[in-house]
Design a protein around this motif. Structure first.
Motif, PDB file in Angstrom:
ATOM      1  N   ARG A  88      46.326  40.681  -2.555  1.00  0.00           N
ATOM      2  CA  ARG A  88      45.323  39.479  -2.760  1.00  0.00           C
ATOM      3  C   ARG A  88      43.996  40.218  -3.306  1.00  0.00           C
ATOM      4  NH1 ARG A  88      42.550  37.624   1.065  1.00  0.00           N
ATOM      5  NH2 ARG A  88      42.281  35.449   0.515  1.00  0.00           N
ATOM      6  N   CYS A  89      43.823  41.588  -3.093  1.00  0.00           N
ATOM      7  CA  CYS A  89      42.531  41.979  -3.720  1.00  0.00           C
ATOM      8  C   CYS A  89      42.773  42.883  -5.014  1.00  0.00           C
ATOM      9  CB  CYS A  89      42.053  43.247  -2.750  1.00  0.00           C
ATOM     10  SG  CYS A  89      42.871  44.795  -2.853  1.00  0.00           S
ATOM     11  N   GLY A  90      43.988  42.378  -5.778  1.00  0.00           N
ATOM     12  CA  GLY A  90      43.997  42.924  -7.190  1.00  0.00           C
ATOM     13  C   GLY A  90      44.772  44.229  -7.280  1.00  0.00           C
ATOM     14  N   ALA A  91      44.866  45.116  -6.403  1.00  0.00           N
ATOM     15  CA  ALA A  91      45.368  46.530  -6.409  1.00  0.00           C
ATOM     16  C   ALA A  91      46.954  46.399  -6.314  1.00  0.00           C
ATOM     17  CB  ALA A  91      44.996  47.370  -5.223  1.00  0.00           C
ATOM     18  N   VAL A  92      47.544  47.470  -6.782  1.00  0.00           N
ATOM     19  CA  VAL A  92      48.867  47.354  -6.770  1.00  0.00           C
ATOM     20  C   VAL A  92      49.625  48.236  -5.938  1.00  0.00           C
ATOM     21  CG1 VAL A  92      50.847  48.122  -8.532  1.00  0.00           C
ATOM     22  CG2 VAL A  92      48.709  47.084  -9.201  1.00  0.00           C
ATOM     23  N   LEU A  93      50.874  47.974  -5.129  1.00  0.00           N
ATOM     24  CA  LEU A  93      51.304  48.490  -3.990  1.00  0.00           C
ATOM     25  C   LEU A  93      52.506  49.614  -4.652  1.00  0.00           C
ATOM     26  CD1 LEU A  93      51.042  49.028  -1.018  1.00  0.00           C
ATOM     27  CD2 LEU A  93      53.204  47.541  -0.863  1.00  0.00           C
ATOM     28  N   VAL A  94      52.356  50.695  -4.345  1.00  0.00           N
ATOM     29  CA  VAL A  94      53.714  51.595  -4.640  1.00  0.00           C
ATOM     30  C   VAL A  94      54.184  52.249  -3.339  1.00  0.00           C
ATOM     31  CG1 VAL A  94      54.249  53.724  -5.854  1.00  0.00           C
ATOM     32  CG2 VAL A  94      52.151  52.556  -6.577  1.00  0.00           C
ATOM     33  N   THR A 103      58.552  67.348  -3.806  1.00  0.00           N
ATOM     34  CA  THR A 103      58.463  67.528  -5.143  1.00  0.00           C
ATOM     35  C   THR A 103      58.474  65.861  -5.854  1.00  0.00           C
ATOM     36  OG1 THR A 103      59.589  69.507  -5.282  1.00  0.00           O
ATOM     37  CG2 THR A 103      59.470  68.475  -7.200  1.00  0.00           C
ATOM     38  N   GLU A 104      59.331  65.135  -5.425  1.00  0.00           N
ATOM     39  CA  GLU A 104      59.402  63.743  -5.838  1.00  0.00           C
ATOM     40  C   GLU A 104      58.029  63.151  -5.489  1.00  0.00           C
ATOM     41  OE1 GLU A 104      62.616  61.240  -5.337  1.00  0.00           O
ATOM     42  OE2 GLU A 104      63.912  62.532  -6.676  1.00  0.00           O
ATOM     43  N   LEU A 105      57.682  63.159  -4.308  1.00  0.00           N
ATOM     44  CA  LEU A 105      56.468  62.386  -3.705  1.00  0.00           C
ATOM     45  C   LEU A 105      55.512  63.154  -4.985  1.00  0.00           C
ATOM     46  CD1 LEU A 105      54.879  61.002  -1.584  1.00  0.00           C
ATOM     47  CD2 LEU A 105      54.779  62.940  -0.117  1.00  0.00           C
ATOM     48  N   ALA A 106      54.855  64.163  -4.787  1.00  0.00           N
ATOM     49  CA  ALA A 106      53.944  64.783  -5.520  1.00  0.00           C
ATOM     50  C   ALA A 106      54.110  64.022  -7.087  1.00  0.00           C
ATOM     51  CB  ALA A 106      53.697  66.184  -5.488  1.00  0.00           C
ATOM     52  N   PHE A 107      55.207  64.112  -7.519  1.00  0.00           N
ATOM     53  CA  PHE A 107      55.199  63.292  -8.996  1.00  0.00           C
ATOM     54  C   PHE A 107      54.731  62.004  -8.831  1.00  0.00           C
ATOM     55  CE2 PHE A 107      57.481  60.782 -11.822  1.00  0.00           C
ATOM     56  CZ  PHE A 107      57.303  61.154 -12.968  1.00  0.00           C
ATOM     57  N   ILE A 108      55.227  61.071  -7.898  1.00  0.00           N
ATOM     58  CA  ILE A 108      54.931  59.779  -8.014  1.00  0.00           C
ATOM     59  C   ILE A 108      53.446  59.543  -7.683  1.00  0.00           C
ATOM     60  CG2 ILE A 108      55.412  57.437  -6.553  1.00  0.00           C
ATOM     61  CD1 ILE A 108      58.375  58.541  -6.184  1.00  0.00           C
ATOM     62  N   LEU A 109      52.792  60.385  -6.587  1.00  0.00           N
ATOM     63  CA  LEU A 109      51.571  59.967  -6.495  1.00  0.00           C
ATOM     64  C   LEU A 109      50.721  60.254  -7.725  1.00  0.00           C
ATOM     65  CD1 LEU A 109      51.334  61.467  -2.794  1.00  0.00           C
ATOM     66  CD2 LEU A 109      51.270  58.939  -3.429  1.00  0.00           C
ATOM     67  N   LYS A 110      50.927  61.207  -8.295  1.00  0.00           N
ATOM     68  CA  LYS A 110      50.349  61.808  -9.278  1.00  0.00           C
ATOM     69  C   LYS A 110      50.541  60.742 -10.705  1.00  0.00           C
ATOM     70  CE  LYS A 110      49.952  66.102 -10.277  1.00  0.00           C
ATOM     71  NZ  LYS A 110      50.102  67.720 -10.344  1.00  0.00           N
ATOM     72  N   ASP A 111      51.805  60.418 -10.932  1.00  0.00           N
ATOM     73  CA  ASP A 111      51.922  59.500 -12.093  1.00  0.00           C
ATOM     74  C   ASP A 111      51.351  58.211 -11.920  1.00  0.00           C
ATOM     75  OD1 ASP A 111      53.681  59.314 -14.445  1.00  0.00           O
ATOM     76  OD2 ASP A 111      54.545  57.679 -13.276  1.00  0.00           O
ATOM     77  N   LEU A 131      49.724  67.866  -0.292  1.00  0.00           N
ATOM     78  CA  LEU A 131      49.418  67.948  -1.618  1.00  0.00           C
ATOM     79  C   LEU A 131      48.233  67.197  -2.243  1.00  0.00           C
ATOM     80  CD1 LEU A 131      53.102  65.528  -1.756  1.00  0.00           C
ATOM     81  CD2 LEU A 131      52.515  68.107  -2.533  1.00  0.00           C
ATOM     82  N   GLN A 132      47.320  66.944  -1.342  1.00  0.00           N
ATOM     83  CA  GLN A 132      46.016  66.159  -1.919  1.00  0.00           C
ATOM     84  C   GLN A 132      45.165  67.000  -2.750  1.00  0.00           C
ATOM     85  OE1 GLN A 132      43.718  64.802   1.388  1.00  0.00           O
ATOM     86  NE2 GLN A 132      42.719  63.199   0.071  1.00  0.00           N
ATOM     87  N   ALA A 133      45.249  68.520  -2.606  1.00  0.00           N
ATOM     88  CA  ALA A 133      44.688  69.172  -3.514  1.00  0.00           C
ATOM     89  C   ALA A 133      44.962  69.321  -4.978  1.00  0.00           C
ATOM     90  CB  ALA A 133      44.693  70.700  -3.052  1.00  0.00           C
ATOM     91  N   GLN A 134      46.192  68.797  -5.108  1.00  0.00           N
ATOM     92  CA  GLN A 134      46.726  68.602  -6.471  1.00  0.00           C
ATOM     93  C   GLN A 134      46.890  67.011  -7.178  1.00  0.00           C
ATOM     94  OE1 GLN A 134      51.288  69.021  -6.662  1.00  0.00           O
ATOM     95  NE2 GLN A 134      50.862  70.235  -4.658  1.00  0.00           N
ATOM     96  N   LEU A 135      46.174  66.470  -6.166  1.00  0.00           N
ATOM     97  CA  LEU A 135      46.128  64.819  -6.572  1.00  0.00           C
ATOM     98  C   LEU A 135      44.556  64.363  -6.831  1.00  0.00           C
ATOM     99  CD1 LEU A 135      48.792  63.788  -3.901  1.00  0.00           C
ATOM    100  CD2 LEU A 135      49.004  64.034  -6.386  1.00  0.00           C
ATOM    101  N   PRO A 136      44.211  64.592  -8.014  1.00  0.00           N
ATOM    102  CA  PRO A 136      42.739  64.390  -8.174  1.00  0.00           C
ATOM    103  C   PRO A 136      42.236  62.938  -7.937  1.00  0.00           C
ATOM    104  CG  PRO A 136      43.797  64.527 -10.211  1.00  0.00           C
ATOM    105  CD  PRO A 136      44.839  65.241  -9.192  1.00  0.00           C
ATOM    106  N   THR A 137      43.021  61.920  -7.979  1.00  0.00           N
ATOM    107  CA  THR A 137      42.618  60.436  -7.671  1.00  0.00           C
ATOM    108  C   THR A 137      42.830  59.907  -6.349  1.00  0.00           C
ATOM    109  OG1 THR A 137      44.950  59.650  -8.075  1.00  0.00           O
ATOM    110  CG2 THR A 137      43.605  59.915  -9.922  1.00  0.00           C
TER     111      THR A 137
END
Length: 595
Positions: A88-94, A103-111, A131-137
């Motif tokens: 409803r607010c225009g964002a996208v659920l992943v 390893t896969e979790l880090a890839f998806i959150l970054k991608d 993982l947060q330190a390697q996820l700038p967004t």
């Protein structure tokens, strides 16, 4: 729901049904907690406004520019409410499976450049925080369960005010059918996860095509949900339930399904074949524990069901015996499932025909279907009406969907259900969707011009060194018909013969060993006992008669370790990760081909 053009329009369809006190329900502190249709609507409206207040935005509605929100959580009502609020607010659920490897979790959150994550509990919160330190967004990690140092999800709807509620409503009204609704990363059996982009229209087309297939009910039905909501099959069915005003109860966990079935008495649920196999194994274990006339009666009924045919005339004497078996034996099977089941919808992998036959004879219709995440997901499904069901197939196509069988046997699909594409991967999109046709990667055929039959995965068919092609899936499924086999992986690419890695079903194997006086101290000692090897040799030899010479398993190795998602041998849908298994058991494989 003809006028619905967005998935969250299910909220405006609630008034079309009688107000429901239990539109969604789950166990909280040991008791069922119900969420009414009105409470869900109010929460979604306020949560979407709270997300806007927290800085979430759909921006220009371009898939790459819109904010992404990840959810890592087991099924629960909050999962669905967050999903609808994000839309409803225009964002996208992943959505991300809670059992995912770090390893896969880090890839998806970054991608996906995820901005906000919602987790289930403290364990998942710590994983994402690590993982947060390697996820700038990534800005914020919210938790559904109370967790020290983690903001609770309930803080967001509390931030909503009149202005943000009005702004969220305006955004919701501007969202179109063709807009992106979600990105689903497919774990796959090999390679890097791919983000499947599905629009509101993609998923809604599947819902609308499935609506006419709902069995007739004489009462208000209920659904039990335990297939992960990360799975597009379960998620699509959840939207269907919401649009139709069918209450959804979430199972506590896999171990509690039996108890939850008896408590909820659902009319339907979706599952994958492996879970149905587990149900059957438990039934057979209980049958083996019976004695005297009860045991003879159990196996008499079981043998009757094994001879059941659909859409074919059967002798009056057989029908009378089956009716008696249903009253004396199979009625207990139905009671264990809540005694209301109108259909169990199976997807995600091939289901053993033997099980479909048995449960159907026991008046528990198994409706096997087929589809992909990329097709939103259903392409075909066996119907509740027996005239549109055929054992050994995945049923007729849904309305509005076309298929074509390519020269090499690959199934190609076209329709409004086919994905928008892979997120940030136009190369993979172009390889999968060619001339408007989605290349499924599955091999199949149409039976009687109506029923789709899947024979194997294109990429899994291999050629022996003698130049003979082998499709492993039918061989693996046949081996798994044995109560003593949990998993089997058939191999032999560029080898001189076909072999198999076999994971025993250890519970029935231990019981068998105890009955036969075979000593064992561990799985390892058990699988190396000569009489156990003799047992499995007989099983494999017996099944080999169903296959041509190149397909027959010439050698096998029993493995002491059970395969699971956490260790990487299985995908979250419980499919084999063949590359991982081959690497992990390379020594055992080489041993089967040693001179």
């Amino acid at each position: 729901m003809k006028d619905a053009c967005r998935l969250f329009d299910c909220l405006t369809h609630f008034p079309d049904h009688a107000p429901l006190p239990d539109m969604l329900a789950a166990k909280e502190q040991g008791a069922w907690r119900s969420y009414s249709s009105q409470e869900i609507t109010d929460t979604v409206i306020r949560l979407s406004a709270g997300l806007l207040q927290a800085g979430i935005s759909g921006r220009d509605m371009d898939p790459e520019h819109r904010d992404k929100i990840a959810i890592i959580c087991n099924n629960r009502p909050e999962w669905v409410m967050l999903d609808l609020a994000v839309q409803r607010c225009g964002a996208v659920l992943v959505p991300i499976y809670p059992t995912i490897h770090l390893t896969e979790l880090a890839f998806i959150l970054k991608d996906a450049a995820v901005k906000m994550v919602f987790v289930q509990d403290a364990e998942l919160f710590r994983q994402v925080q690590y993982l947060q330190a390697q996820l700038p967004t990534l800005e914020t990690i919210y938790s559904f369960d109370p967790v020290t140092d983690a903001p609770h999800w309930s803080q967001l709807p509390e931030r909503a005010d009149a202005a943000s509620i009005t702004r969220a409503a305006a955004i919701a009204n501007s969202i179109r059918e063709e807009d992106l609704a979600t990105i689903l990363y497919t774990s796959g059996t090999t390679g890097t996860p791919k983000g499947v982009m599905l629009s509101h229209g993609n998923i809604l087309s599947n819902i609308k095509a499935c609506l006419p297939l709902i069995p007739p009910f004489t009462h208000r039905p209920r659904a039990l949900s335990f297939l992960p909501l990360n799975h597009i099959f379960e998620r699509m069915m959840t939207y269907l339930y919401l649009f139709q005003g069918i209450p959804v109860y979430y199972a506590e966990n896999l171990d509690a399904i039996g108890e939850n079935l008896r408590e909820v008495c659902p009319d339907a649920f979706t599952t994958v074949p492996r879970l149905l196999e587990k149900v059957y194994e438990r039934i057979m274990e209980k049958g083996a524990q019976l004695t005297g006339p009860k045991k003879r009666l159990f196996y008499w009924a079981h043998d009757l069901a094994c001879r059941y045919e659909i859409n074919q005339p059967q002798a009056l004497s057989y029908r009378l015996q089956l009716a008696l078996a249903n009253r004396l034996v199979f009625s207990k099977w139905r009671q264990a499932l809540g005694n209301n089941i109108k259909g169990i919808i199976i997807g995600g992998a091939a289901c053993q025909v033997r099980l479909i036959r048995l449960f159907t004879a026991a008046r528990i219709p198994i409706l096997e279907g087929y589809g992909l995440t990329e097709t939103s997901p259903v392409i075909s499904v066996n119907r509740y009406e027996v005239t549109d069901r055929m054992f050994g197939t995945v049923g007729p196509l849904l309305d509005g969907i076309e298929i074509r069988i390519a020269e090499d046997g690959e199934i190609l699909c076209k329709g409004p259900n086919v994905m928008m594409g892979y997120y940030k991967r136009p190369d993979l999109t172009a390889d999968t969707i060619r001339d408007g046709w989605c290349h499924t990667g599955d091999i199949g055929e149409l039976i009687a011009g109506k029923y789709l039959k899947i024979t194997d995965r294109k990429k899994e068919i291999f050629k022996t060194s003698g130049g003979k092609y082998v499709a492993p899936l039918p061989v693996e499924n046949k081996l798994k018909e044995s109560l003593f086999i949990e998993h089997a992986m058939v191999l032999g690419a560029d080898r001189k013969y076909t072999a198999a890695l076999i994971v025993p079903a250890f519970s029935p194997l231990r019981a068998w060993a105890t009955r036969h006086g075979i000593p064992f101290s561990s799985n390892e000692t058990l699988i190396h006992h000569p009489r156990v090897i003799e047992l499995y040799t007989g099983i494999v030899t017996g099944f080999n008669q169903y296959f041509s010479s190149p397909e027959r398993v010439k050698k096998f190795t029993l493995l002491a370790d059970e395969w699971n998602v956490a260790n990487g041998e299985l995908t979250p849908k419980l499919s084999l990760r063949r590359k991982v298994i081959l690497e992990k058991y390379g020594e055992a494989v080489e041993g089967m081909y040693a001179p």
